[in-house]
Enzyme design. Structure first.
Site, PDB file in Angstrom:
ATOM      1  N   ARG A 180       0.837  -1.200   0.000  1.00  0.00           N
ATOM      2  CA  ARG A 180       0.000   0.000   0.000  1.00  0.00           C
ATOM      3  C   ARG A 180       0.876   1.256   0.000  1.00  0.00           C
ATOM      4  O   ARG A 180       0.581   2.229  -0.690  1.00  0.00           O
ATOM      5  CB  ARG A 180      -0.940   0.005   1.210  1.00  0.00           C
ATOM      6  CG  ARG A 180      -2.007  -1.081   1.157  1.00  0.00           C
ATOM      7  CD  ARG A 180      -2.966  -0.993   2.327  1.00  0.00           C
ATOM      8  NE  ARG A 180      -3.832   0.186   2.239  1.00  0.00           N
ATOM      9  CZ  ARG A 180      -4.644   0.575   3.219  1.00  0.00           C
ATOM     10  NH1 ARG A 180      -4.677  -0.084   4.361  1.00  0.00           N
ATOM     11  NH2 ARG A 180      -5.406   1.648   3.069  1.00  0.00           N
ATOM     12  N   CYS A 238      -1.219   5.799   9.179  1.00  0.00           N
ATOM     13  CA  CYS A 238      -1.578   4.506   8.581  1.00  0.00           C
ATOM     14  C   CYS A 238      -2.707   4.773   7.599  1.00  0.00           C
ATOM     15  O   CYS A 238      -2.657   5.746   6.848  1.00  0.00           O
ATOM     16  CB  CYS A 238      -1.974   3.511   9.673  1.00  0.00           C
ATOM     17  SG  CYS A 238      -3.345   4.095  10.710  1.00  0.00           S
TER      18      CYS A 238
END
Length: 283
Positions: A180, A238
């Protein structure tokens, strides 16, 4: 004071004269709705069996506000958060222990929220519920009202601009999976990639196969290799401020203070004016 507690230590504390307030924050980031399956129900899991005395806390409703411009798990209204904690029995003078289903992310979000808003004694059950070998209860706890009043610490929180600046002047760690960060996949947010200058540091690498944190010395060495040192400020983000809280907790285990960008990638990537970096290079 350590920020984590083992199951035997928790059992001893619960049997003592001044047992901690115990919070059950079982939660999962679930993509089940897209597949047609029912989403994870932490409240139902709690009702089916919890550590005796544990009060269920809903991450999506009590540890976060509704998704919006500031991300998928933005900060809750602090007055509402304080009321929820008091209903759960939280008082400033009584220790708190938080656990989840074993991943540690949800428990870390609760730990961070309480610590950031001034509670002096909050710990996370290392390994979560799977580490507990004692009996479970299905009874509904009815704790006495607590007296905790949130008093947030501005130093522990980053907004988007502060996160961008920290990526240039200090160390900004990205707690998401490496793919990611690199922008190879993005299952949730508008676009993949990372904040320019941020360093990839998946929080899954802070724990062993049993879900428990690595020893403090190993964590300290890991963060040192990522550029963390005593003389530079550290921040974490995050996807939406949940797994990032777990990395802030890992840093605390290693004795390293860090701030959290709660909006994280879900806020950053939703703003087309924000730059996006892809690939393994932080820049």
């Amino acid at each position: 004071m350590t920020v984590i507690i083992t199951a035997p230590e928790l059992a001893a504390a619960l049997a003592g004269e001044a047992p901690p307030v115990l919070l059950d924050v079982r939660w999962q980031l679930s993509l089940a709705k897209a597949a047609g399956a029912p989403p994870f129900d932490g409240r139902a899991e709690h009702a089916a069996g919890h550590i005796p005395g544990a009060v269920f806390v809903d991450l999506d409703r009590e540890l976060a506000a509704a998704p919006g411009a500031h991300g998928r798990h933005p900060l809750p209204d602090l007055a509402e958060f304080g009321a929820a904690m008091r209903r759960a029995g939280v008082s400033a003078s009584r220790p708190v222990v938080v656990y989840d289903g074993g991943q540690g992310w949800a428990a870390a979000r609760a730990w961070w929220m309480l610590s950031w808003t001034g509670h002096p004694d909050v710990r996370v059950l290392d390994g979560g519920l799977p580490s507990w070998t004692g009996e479970l209860s299905t009874g509904a706890p009815a704790p006495a009202e607590g007296d905790f009043v949130p008093a947030p610490d501005a130093a522990g929180l980053l907004d988007a601009d502060a996160a961008a600046a920290l990526a240039r002047t200090g160390v900004l760690l990205d707690a998401r999976a490496g793919e990611r960060y690199r922008g190879e996949v993005e299952p949730v947010d508008r676009v993949g990639g990372h904040i320019p200058g941020a360093v990839s540091a998946p929080t899954t690498e802070n724990v062993g196969p049993d879900g428990r944190f690595l020893p403090a010395a190993e964590l300290k060495d890991r963060f040192k290799a990522l550029g963390v040192s005593a003389d530079v400020p550290v921040g974490v983000y995050c996807g939406s401020g949940v797994s990032g809280a777990h990395e802030v907790l890992a840093l605390a285990v290693a004795g390293i203070p860090a701030a959290l960008y709660v909006g994280s990638w879900s806020e950053w990537s939703a703003d087309p004016s924000r730059p996006v970096a892809v690939g393994a290079d932080p820049q």
